[in-house]
Structures are given as structure tokens and as C-alpha cells.
Design a protein around this motif. Structure first.
Motif, mmCIF file in Angstrom:
data_model
loop_
_atom_site.group_PDB
_atom_site.id
_atom_site.type_symbol
_atom_site.label_atom_id
_atom_site.label_comp_id
_atom_site.label_asym_id
_atom_site.label_seq_id
_atom_site.Cartn_x
_atom_site.Cartn_y
_atom_site.Cartn_z
ATOM 1 N N PRO A 1 -5.632 1.995 -5.028
ATOM 2 C CA PRO A 1 -5.398 4.164 -5.164
ATOM 3 C C PRO A 1 -4.508 4.937 -4.553
ATOM 4 N N LEU A 2 -3.490 5.317 -5.184
ATOM 5 C CA LEU A 2 -2.883 6.111 -4.969
ATOM 6 C C LEU A 2 -3.511 6.819 -3.814
ATOM 7 N N ASP A 3 -4.209 8.197 -4.472
ATOM 8 C CA ASP A 3 -4.975 8.790 -4.225
ATOM 9 C C ASP A 3 -5.884 8.471 -2.144
ATOM 10 N N LEU A 4 -5.879 6.884 -2.566
ATOM 11 C CA LEU A 4 -6.783 6.571 -2.022
ATOM 12 C C LEU A 4 -6.067 6.294 -0.057
ATOM 13 N N MET A 5 -4.973 5.398 -0.168
ATOM 14 C CA MET A 5 -3.985 4.790 0.749
ATOM 15 C C MET A 5 -4.279 5.123 2.359
ATOM 16 N N GLU A 6 -4.067 6.449 1.985
ATOM 17 C CA GLU A 6 -4.226 7.205 3.816
ATOM 18 C C GLU A 6 -5.620 6.926 3.929
ATOM 19 N N GLN A 7 -6.945 7.165 3.613
ATOM 20 C CA GLN A 7 -8.226 6.963 3.703
ATOM 21 C C GLN A 7 -8.232 5.084 4.529
ATOM 22 N N ALA A 8 -7.365 4.073 3.185
ATOM 23 C CA ALA A 8 -7.688 3.132 3.665
ATOM 24 C C ALA A 8 -6.519 3.073 4.978
ATOM 25 N N LEU A 9 -5.760 3.584 5.883
ATOM 26 C CA LEU A 9 -4.923 3.702 6.810
ATOM 27 C C LEU A 9 -6.312 3.983 7.983
#
Length: 233
Positions: free
Chosen positions: A102-110
Motif C-alpha cells: 500500500p502506498l501509505d506503507l511503502m516508507e515503512q516497508a523500506l
């Protein structure tokens, strides 16, 4: 005039992964593993490796648990919340899965990938390029332009944030064939990880485009791919 050479074609991405990353005795996490076809093949070729496959699709995860393999562990989880200690892995693999975060979780995934990859470890990300006849067909009911661009932008930011070194960018083609439209629907529309229901008008339009590519041997396409390989500093 200089003509560009055609891109290399691959049907098994393990060949490329093996060329780019040392695979002996690696602790590997595959994020969004699907049916873990590549990981299963990797473990057959490199028996000293261990793979943890993460998958958020509960139906696929259940199917994976029903088909176990040695040194292959399955976990129901996403890249944005990896249930593993810091520096647990030598290599993270994402095959056509980063753009599904999900777009809003991409930074968290990184941040999670940075956390679980040891210094000197690798992050191998293979993403479809947003072009080609197959992409135009998929756009009729599943336009991924925004999410694919976001995935590549995330990798570009990672390569510039001081935590990663950009090792390589590799482009190649994957040949894709469907026996008929029913085969296309089964493999690309009726998937367990997404709701791709659409109306009859959309199906009629999709069928018309698909039929332009039909031959006596079925419909054949080429999917262009882009691998970004990063190394953890």
C-alpha cells in the motif's frame, strides 16, 4: 543510425539473481513470495541457503503451508511489518511485489527492509516496466501506473538515503503466453490476492484487445522487467 540490441529474454529469474548475488549459505527473505516458485528452485540449487517467505494473501499462504519444503519457512506478513530481528537476513527478494505494498506503507516497508538486512547484504527488487502490449491489456481493468512509479521512486530514494549502495540496474524481457482468453482470465483476472471484478462492457473491450494478439498458437506477449539491486551499507 545505431540500432539498440534487443533485451535479453528470461523465463527463470533465478538465472539473473545467481549472476548478481552470491547465493551460497544465504539467509534470505522473500517479501510477497506468492507460490515461492523462485525460492523453491533456489533451495534445490543452493541447499545451504534458508528462505523465509512472507505473503499477505491468506489463500496463497494456506496453499504454501500445504506444500512445505526443507529450509523454506512461510509467514503470513507484509514487507511493512517483517517479523524478524534486526540484521536477520543476507538478502531480501521482491518479485513483482513492491508495487503491491500500500502506498501509505511503502516508507515503512523500506525502513523494515533496512532493519532486517545485515550490513553488506542485498535487496533484489524486480518490477514490471510500465509499457508494452501486455501492460496496455492489463490497464483496461488494472492500471498500475501510479503504484509502479511509486515503487521505483522508493528505490531511488533508498539508493540516495545513505543506507544503501546502488549496485546495478538490469532490464530484461519475460515471454508470456496464454492459450486463449479463458487462460488469460484464469491467470490474470481471477487471482486470490485482489478483487478484479468488472462489468460486461469492460470484459467485452478486454476480449477485443486480447483477440488482436491471438494466433494459432495462442496469444504471445513480452513483459519488460527492471531489476534494481541495492547493497546495505
Amino acid at each position: 543510425m545505431v540500432l539498440e540490441a534487443p533485451l535479453r529474454q528470461l523465463t527463470n529469474e533465478l538465472i539473473l539473481l545467481n549472476e548478481l548475488v552470491p547465493l551460497q549459505a544465504q539467509r534470505i527473505v522473500e517479501l510477497g513470495c506468492g507460490n515461492a516458485r523462485l525460492s523453491r528452485g533456489l533451495l534445490q540449487q543452493y541447499p545451504q541457503c534458508h528462505v523465509t517467505g512472507l505473503e499477505v494473501d491468506r489463500i496463497q499462504h494456506a496453499a504454501n503451508l500445504a506444500n512445505p519444503a526443507e529450509r523454506l519457512e512461510f509467514v503470513e506478513a507484509g514487507a511493512q511489518a517483517i517479523p524478524a530481528p534486526d540484521a536477520s537476513f543476507d538478502l531480501a527478494i521482491m518479485l513483482k511485489s513492491l508495487h503491491h505494498v500500500p502506498l501509505d506503507l511503502m516508507e515503512q516497508a523500506l525502513a523494515e527492509v533496512e532493519r532486517v538486512i545485515r550490513p553488506g547484504g542485498y535487496w533484489y527488487v524486480s518490477e514490471p516496466v510500465y509499457e508494452g502490449d501486455l501492460n496496455e491489456l492489463m490497464r483496461v481493468f488494472n492500471d498500475e501506473g501510479t503504484v509502479r512509479a511509486a515503487a521505483q521512486a522508493l528505490l531511488d530514494r533508498a539508493a540516495a538515503n545513505g543506507h544503501w549502495e546502488r549496485v546495478d540496474d538490469v532490464y530484461f524481457d519475460v515471454p508470456v503466453a496464454y492459450r486463449d482468453f479463458a487462460d488469460f482470465e484464469r491467470r490474470m483476472v481471477n487471482v486470490t490476492y485482489a478483487d478484479r471484478r468488472f462489468d460486461e462492457a469492460t470484459r467485452t473491450r478486454l476480449l477485443a484487445i486480447f483477440e488482436r494478439h491471438m494466433t494459432a498458437d495462442g496469444a504471445r506477449f513480452v513483459r519488460p522487467m527492471h531489476v534494481t539491486l541495492l547493497r546495505r551499507r
